[in-house]
Scaffold this motif. Structure first.
Motif, mmCIF file in Angstrom:
data_model
loop_
_atom_site.group_PDB
_atom_site.id
_atom_site.type_symbol
_atom_site.label_atom_id
_atom_site.label_comp_id
_atom_site.label_asym_id
_atom_site.label_seq_id
_atom_site.Cartn_x
_atom_site.Cartn_y
_atom_site.Cartn_z
ATOM 1 N N LEU A 145 22.419 -7.176 -1.953
ATOM 2 C CA LEU A 145 21.170 -6.423 -1.938
ATOM 3 C C LEU A 145 19.990 -7.362 -1.716
ATOM 4 O O LEU A 145 19.823 -8.355 -2.420
ATOM 5 C CB LEU A 145 20.997 -5.681 -3.267
ATOM 6 N N MET A 146 19.166 -7.038 -0.741
ATOM 7 C CA MET A 146 18.021 -7.859 -0.398
ATOM 8 C C MET A 146 16.835 -7.565 -1.327
ATOM 9 O O MET A 146 16.795 -6.562 -2.029
ATOM 10 C CB MET A 146 17.612 -7.628 1.055
ATOM 11 N N SER A 147 15.852 -8.441 -1.304
ATOM 12 C CA SER A 147 14.667 -8.314 -2.148
ATOM 13 C C SER A 147 13.809 -7.137 -1.699
ATOM 14 O O SER A 147 14.035 -6.530 -0.647
ATOM 15 C CB SER A 147 13.846 -9.603 -2.109
ATOM 16 N N THR A 148 12.774 -6.839 -2.486
ATOM 17 C CA THR A 148 11.879 -5.718 -2.173
ATOM 18 C C THR A 148 10.640 -6.157 -1.407
ATOM 19 O O THR A 148 9.811 -5.310 -1.064
ATOM 20 C CB THR A 148 11.404 -5.032 -3.464
ATOM 21 N N PHE A 149 10.484 -7.443 -1.144
ATOM 22 C CA PHE A 149 9.239 -7.921 -0.557
ATOM 23 C C PHE A 149 9.491 -8.841 0.632
ATOM 24 O O PHE A 149 10.559 -9.439 0.762
ATOM 25 C CB PHE A 149 8.395 -8.652 -1.606
ATOM 26 N N PHE A 150 8.478 -8.914 1.488
ATOM 27 C CA PHE A 150 8.536 -9.775 2.660
ATOM 28 C C PHE A 150 8.761 -11.220 2.253
ATOM 29 O O PHE A 150 8.103 -11.736 1.350
ATOM 30 C CB PHE A 150 7.230 -9.667 3.450
ATOM 31 N N GLU A 151 9.686 -11.882 2.929
ATOM 32 C CA GLU A 151 9.916 -13.310 2.727
ATOM 33 C C GLU A 151 10.001 -13.981 4.094
ATOM 34 O O GLU A 151 10.889 -13.684 4.885
ATOM 35 C CB GLU A 151 11.202 -13.564 1.950
ATOM 36 N N GLY A 152 9.072 -14.879 4.350
ATOM 37 C CA GLY A 152 9.089 -15.603 5.608
ATOM 38 C C GLY A 152 10.250 -16.555 5.721
ATOM 39 O O GLY A 152 10.615 -16.965 6.829
ATOM 40 N N ALA A 153 10.859 -16.911 4.582
ATOM 41 C CA ALA A 153 12.051 -17.759 4.593
ATOM 42 C C ALA A 153 12.780 -17.578 3.271
ATOM 43 O O ALA A 153 12.340 -18.083 2.242
ATOM 44 C CB ALA A 153 11.682 -19.219 4.795
ATOM 45 N N ARG A 154 13.863 -16.833 3.298
ATOM 46 C CA ARG A 154 14.760 -16.733 2.145
ATOM 47 C C ARG A 154 15.806 -17.827 2.324
ATOM 48 O O ARG A 154 16.569 -17.820 3.294
ATOM 49 C CB ARG A 154 15.404 -15.350 2.083
ATOM 50 N N VAL A 155 15.842 -18.772 1.404
ATOM 51 C CA VAL A 155 16.572 -20.015 1.607
ATOM 52 C C VAL A 155 17.778 -20.107 0.673
ATOM 53 O O VAL A 155 17.671 -19.813 -0.525
ATOM 54 C CB VAL A 155 15.652 -21.230 1.368
ATOM 55 N N CYS A 203 -16.624 -3.133 5.520
ATOM 56 C CA CYS A 203 -15.372 -2.976 6.260
ATOM 57 C C CYS A 203 -14.570 -1.807 5.701
ATOM 58 O O CYS A 203 -14.540 -1.597 4.484
ATOM 59 C CB CYS A 203 -14.567 -4.281 6.159
ATOM 60 N N LEU A 204 -13.933 -1.056 6.572
ATOM 61 C CA LEU A 204 -12.907 -0.091 6.186
ATOM 62 C C LEU A 204 -11.555 -0.739 6.461
ATOM 63 O O LEU A 204 -11.271 -1.151 7.588
ATOM 64 C CB LEU A 204 -13.042 1.203 6.988
ATOM 65 N N GLY A 205 -10.741 -0.862 5.431
ATOM 66 C CA GLY A 205 -9.402 -1.408 5.591
ATOM 67 C C GLY A 205 -8.383 -0.286 5.681
ATOM 68 O O GLY A 205 -8.448 0.692 4.937
ATOM 69 N N LEU A 206 -7.463 -0.422 6.614
ATOM 70 C CA LEU A 206 -6.425 0.590 6.810
ATOM 71 C C LEU A 206 -5.083 -0.110 6.851
ATOM 72 O O LEU A 206 -4.920 -1.122 7.542
ATOM 73 C CB LEU A 206 -6.680 1.353 8.104
ATOM 74 N N LYS A 207 -4.118 0.433 6.092
ATOM 75 C CA LYS A 207 -2.839 -0.247 5.960
ATOM 76 C C LYS A 207 -1.701 0.766 5.895
ATOM 77 O O LYS A 207 -1.842 1.848 5.320
ATOM 78 C CB LYS A 207 -2.838 -1.114 4.693
ATOM 79 N N ALA A 208 -0.558 0.393 6.499
ATOM 80 C CA ALA A 208 0.683 1.151 6.365
ATOM 81 C C ALA A 208 1.596 0.378 5.426
ATOM 82 O O ALA A 208 1.803 -0.827 5.600
ATOM 83 C CB ALA A 208 1.352 1.332 7.726
ATOM 84 N N GLU A 209 2.138 1.052 4.404
ATOM 85 C CA GLU A 209 3.008 0.394 3.432
ATOM 86 C C GLU A 209 4.384 1.036 3.418
ATOM 87 O O GLU A 209 4.515 2.265 3.591
ATOM 88 C CB GLU A 209 2.420 0.475 2.020
ATOM 89 N N ASP A 210 5.412 0.200 3.169
ATOM 90 C CA ASP A 210 6.735 0.751 2.927
ATOM 91 C C ASP A 210 6.842 1.149 1.455
ATOM 92 O O ASP A 210 5.867 1.076 0.694
ATOM 93 C CB ASP A 210 7.829 -0.236 3.359
ATOM 94 N N LEU A 211 8.018 1.558 1.023
ATOM 95 C CA LEU A 211 8.202 2.053 -0.345
ATOM 96 C C LEU A 211 7.829 1.007 -1.379
ATOM 97 O O LEU A 211 7.412 1.333 -2.493
ATOM 98 C CB LEU A 211 9.664 2.480 -0.526
ATOM 99 N N TRP A 212 7.955 -0.275 -1.037
ATOM 100 C CA TRP A 212 7.752 -1.357 -1.989
ATOM 101 C C TRP A 212 6.391 -2.022 -1.839
ATOM 102 O O TRP A 212 6.150 -3.070 -2.434
ATOM 103 C CB TRP A 212 8.874 -2.375 -1.843
ATOM 104 N N GLY A 213 5.502 -1.442 -1.046
ATOM 105 C CA GLY A 213 4.153 -1.972 -0.926
ATOM 106 C C GLY A 213 3.962 -3.036 0.121
ATOM 107 O O GLY A 213 2.896 -3.655 0.191
ATOM 108 N N ASN A 214 4.965 -3.278 0.959
ATOM 109 C CA ASN A 214 4.823 -4.255 2.024
ATOM 110 C C ASN A 214 4.106 -3.639 3.218
ATOM 111 O O ASN A 214 4.450 -2.521 3.633
ATOM 112 C CB ASN A 214 6.203 -4.736 2.494
ATOM 113 N N PRO A 215 3.143 -4.326 3.810
ATOM 114 C CA PRO A 215 2.576 -3.837 5.072
ATOM 115 C C PRO A 215 3.680 -3.734 6.123
ATOM 116 O O PRO A 215 4.477 -4.655 6.286
ATOM 117 C CB PRO A 215 1.561 -4.915 5.442
ATOM 118 N N THR A 216 3.746 -2.605 6.815
ATOM 119 C CA THR A 216 4.817 -2.376 7.773
ATOM 120 C C THR A 216 4.254 -1.961 9.121
ATOM 121 O O THR A 216 3.272 -1.214 9.189
ATOM 122 C CB THR A 216 5.812 -1.315 7.267
ATOM 123 N N ASP A 217 4.888 -2.435 10.189
ATOM 124 C CA ASP A 217 4.480 -2.027 11.532
ATOM 125 C C ASP A 217 5.189 -0.753 11.966
ATOM 126 O O ASP A 217 5.062 -0.327 13.116
ATOM 127 C CB ASP A 217 4.738 -3.152 12.530
#
Length: 765
Positions: A145-155, A203-217
């Motif tokens: 099972l992978m983590s719930t958050f973005f990781e630029g390098a899981r080592v 500024c108006l900030g606009l963001k798309a989040e996945d279920l775990w709060g990560n910004p998602t494209d």
């Protein structure tokens, strides 16, 4: 496999993990990784690490170790159930048997999580292999099972003890890694400041989040925009499709005073609201999260990612990086100072250099240190994880030592008392000239006691809230499924401008308030009929400080009143419903404002649990229980402030609900809309039992004390409809003849969050 790293390997505190200088790189063996280069959060995956012995082979009772970083909520490895998640196996091409041992805290920080594969009953010759399968699916396991958050390098860090000495040597050039990316769209968020002056840019900030709060494209869409006020620069349609999952829409401005709210409607008809934002003269609100760290120390992701997230994903105005001092290498301290200087943009984005002094609670406990300028000396509590010892004489082993060294530092500094793993010991020492605030909320939970314990000692400090996030997400630090039990907090700075000088002055004047998440506009003022003297610093420590005669004051002010009472005015504009506001005098609630009357009560029954075990590192309180409705049914059910989607908090059948959740000083619970002639609710929990008849409940809640540190179970009735988002009231407060009368408020929001203002410190002596 080749992946762009989000963490500089030279900066992540690996000084204890170097290979032995001058040795043959093939002496201890090599390792390669097979598996996907990129995975999605909370997916199941399989990875294979193949270790090949070097020239020394692997002796009987020797071992190979795979280490992972502590800050992760990925599945815990297991070796006993081949059909369950996270099953791990290993096999060798040589003689003997392999024994596997997993330890969540078996290695040295930050590589605490370890899997050790021991060689038993034989040895391996040079060139023989051990294959380690993480997430072995061959017998029914779904994988790792992978983590719930973005990781630029899981080592995966591979080490070997080839001669059975207990000394694990990292293998050369074996930084085995992959990236973890966001999941599908869960929701869109829109963020506005809470106060700007007419004509002032924002500024108006606009963001798309996945279920775990990560910004998602994965959430592109087109929004049509409706505004309560004319906004210069605001388009009627927003095309939202950023690769980063977030975008800034600026510069915007509003010419006239008023209350701005925005309503964004997506192509599929979903509505996203932003605001409220006050447009009025006076001091402005700037929001910040000044406390978090990254993969350069014990967290994840890079410091560049961290600062980008603060500005462009969380839309913060102010931020800082606060790494544990005993892990900050000299090269990273230099890099941090270089980045804060580059990224600080007066008037737009304030970035403060600093660090977390991480002394043990016995000698002062965790404190955040912020500098007004770069180039300051770092005074560590110790060099525990720093091998470079050139500056050992600069260590400050106690909080008292730190105060002394900071006073000698030519660069201006301020400090916060922090409650983390090592909570701040406010009884050990206190320097009012440096320690200006206490952190009452972070990802570790909510801690009003760090403020209220200081009242009898006349500690005159401000209130702040931050995340202490370790995942590189300042300003939007979701707890995920890890040991952090709360969403990270935010601090509002009331200043004339967004600069380092102005932020420092706001901290020193205690013109701050903190929230457990939502950005809301709060005003608290005291009218003094007979006037008083307002001090710009704490006169107990700076008797000759600047002062002025006033007839009114605001949050954080220290005022010697000429009279025995004050008229307190409170107003709040919030993005969600306001349940209640507690006006407090010291630790006592003197006025409780509710947004509803008894005649407004409906069929909605709210169950809330809160509190912690104790003040230390293991403060998380587990709440397990069942609610059963007799003589009626649950017509509707809604979790309140459930931060981990995997924790159980749900309706079961037509008349029951179950929960298995964690609080750490913060609040969590559920709302149930009940139907029936005379329903009765029975609560059975691991902290005690409670039975209530909603028809017998008035406006006052039923409270069950559950021991521990402010552990409570609360049952109350609420109106069926959503609560008002605006509040204002006035109340009279008596000022004690001796000592301080701290006047402050706690706002309890309908979504389970809270906000706390810095006290007004009124006194007569």
């Amino acid at each position: 496999m080749t992946i762009k790293r989000d963490v500089d390997p030279e900066m992540i505190g690996e000084s204890r993990l170097r290979t032995i200088p001058g040795t043959d790189p093939d002496l201890f063996g090599t390792a390669i990784l097979e598996g996907p280069d990129h995975v999605e959060v909370r997916s199941y995956q399989t990875f294979k690490i193949t270790y090949t012995t070097g020239k020394l082979g692997l002796d009987d009772t020797g071992a190979v170790r795979v280490a992972l970083r502590l800050i992760s909520d990925a599945g815990a490895l297991q070796t006993t159930d081949p059909s369950a998640p996270n099953y791990v196996t290993a096999r060798s091409s040589g003689d003997g048997q392999l024994m596997l041992k997993y330890d969540r805290n078996g290695g040295q920080r930050p590589w605490n999580e370890t899997l050790t594969i021991y060689q038993r009953g034989g040895y391996l010759r040079p060139g023989e292999t051990i294959e380690i399968t993480l997430g072995d699916t061959s017998q029914g396991s779904p994988g790792l099972l992978m983590s719930t958050f973005f990781e630029g390098a899981r080592v995966f860090r591979v080490m070997a003890d080839v001669q059975a000495t207990g000394n694990f040597i990292p293998l050369p050039d074996t930084r085995l890694e992959f990236t973890v990316g966001a999941g599908p769209l869960h929701r869109h968020l829109a963020v506005l400041p809470t106060r700007r002056r007419p004509g002032e840019s924002f500024c108006l900030g606009l963001k798309a989040e996945d279920l775990w709060g990560n910004p998602t494209d994965q959430g592109p869409t087109r929004f049509t925009v409706e505004s309560s006020l004319p906004v210069s620069g605001l388009p009627e349609v927003i095309e939202f499709a950023p690769e980063s999952g977030a975008m800034r829409i600026e510069p915007l401005s509003v010419a006239e005073e008023g209350l701005l709210t925005l309503r964004l409607t997506s192509e599929d008809g979903k509505v996203v609201e932003a605001g409220p934002m006050q447009i009025r003269q006076g001091r402005v609100h700037y929001w910040g999260d000044l406390h978090g760290q990254t993969g350069e120390t014990v967290g994840t992701n890079s410091i560049e990612h961290y600062f980008d997230f603060a500005r462009n994903k969380s839309f913060l105005d102010v931020t800082s990086h606060q790494a544990n001092d005993f892990q900050i290498k000299p090269a990273f301290w230099e890099k941090l100072n270089r980045l804060t200087a580059e990224l600080n943009e007066p008037g737009v984005f304030t970035v403060l250099p600093g660090y977390e002094w991480s002394g043990n609670t016995a000698v002062g406990g965790d404190h955040n240190v912020f500098f007004r300028e770069e180039g300051a000396q770092i005074y560590r509590c110790s060099h525990a994880l720093v091998e470079e010892h050139d500056d050992l004489d600069a260590d400050a082993h106690t909080l008292t030592d730190l105060y002394g060294k900071l006073h000698a530092e030519p660069i201006d500094a301020v400090m916060y008392a922090h409650v983390g793993g090592r909570y701040a010991n406010i009884h050990f020492d206190h320097d009012p000239k440096l320690e200006a605030a206490v952190e009452v909320h972070s990802a570790w939970g909510s801690f009003e006691w760090v403020l209220t314990d200081g009242f009898p000692m006349r500690r005159r400090v401000g209130v702040v809230a931050n995340s202490d996030g370790h995942k590189g997400r300042p300003g939007a630090s979701y707890p995920g499924a890890s040991f952090f039990g709360a969403y990270g907090g935010l601090t509002c700075f009331l200043t004339e401008e967004n600069t380092r000088d102005a932020v420092f002055e706001a901290i020193r004047r205690r013109h701050t308030y903190g929230t457990s998440g939502p950005r809301l506009a709060i005003d608290v003022s005291a009218d003094l009929p007979e006037g008083g003297t307002l001090y710009h610093r704490n006169p107990l420590s700076e008797p000759g400080c600047r002062s002025e005669e006033v007839r009114s004051c605001t949050m954080g002010d220290i005022v010697r009143s000429s009279g025995a009472s004050a008229r307190i005015s409170v107003s709040v504009d919030a993005p969600v419903g306001i349940e209640s506001i507690e006006l407090r005098k010291g630790s006592e609630t003197t006025t409780l404002w509710r947004s509803y009357r008894e005649s407004d009560l409906g069929s909605r029954l709210r169950l809330m649990w809160s509190g912690a075990e104790y003040r230390g590192r293991g403060r998380n309180t587990r709440w397990q229980g069942r609610a059963l409705v007799a003589g009626g049914r649950i017509a509707n059910f809604a979790p309140v402030n459930r931060l981990n989607p995997e924790q159980t908090l749900e309706q079961v059948g037509s008349n029951g609900a179950v929960f298995d959740t964690i609080t750490t000083g913060n609040r969590m619970g559920c709302d149930m809309w009940l139907e029936g002639a005379a329903p009765e609710l029975s609560l059975t929990t691991n902290r005690g039992n409670l039975t209530v008849r909603p028809a017998d409940l008035g406006i006052e809640p039923v409270v069950m004390d559950a021991g521990g540190l402010a552990r409570k179970l609360i049952v109350q009735r609420l109106p069926d409809t959503l609560l008002t988002r605006n509040a204002s009231f006035e109340a009279e407060v008596d000022i004690a003849a001796t000592g301080d009368t701290p006047v402050w408020i706690c706002v309890n929001l309908e979504d389970g969050n809270q906000a706390w203002t810095s006290p007004i410190y009124l006194h007569r002596d």
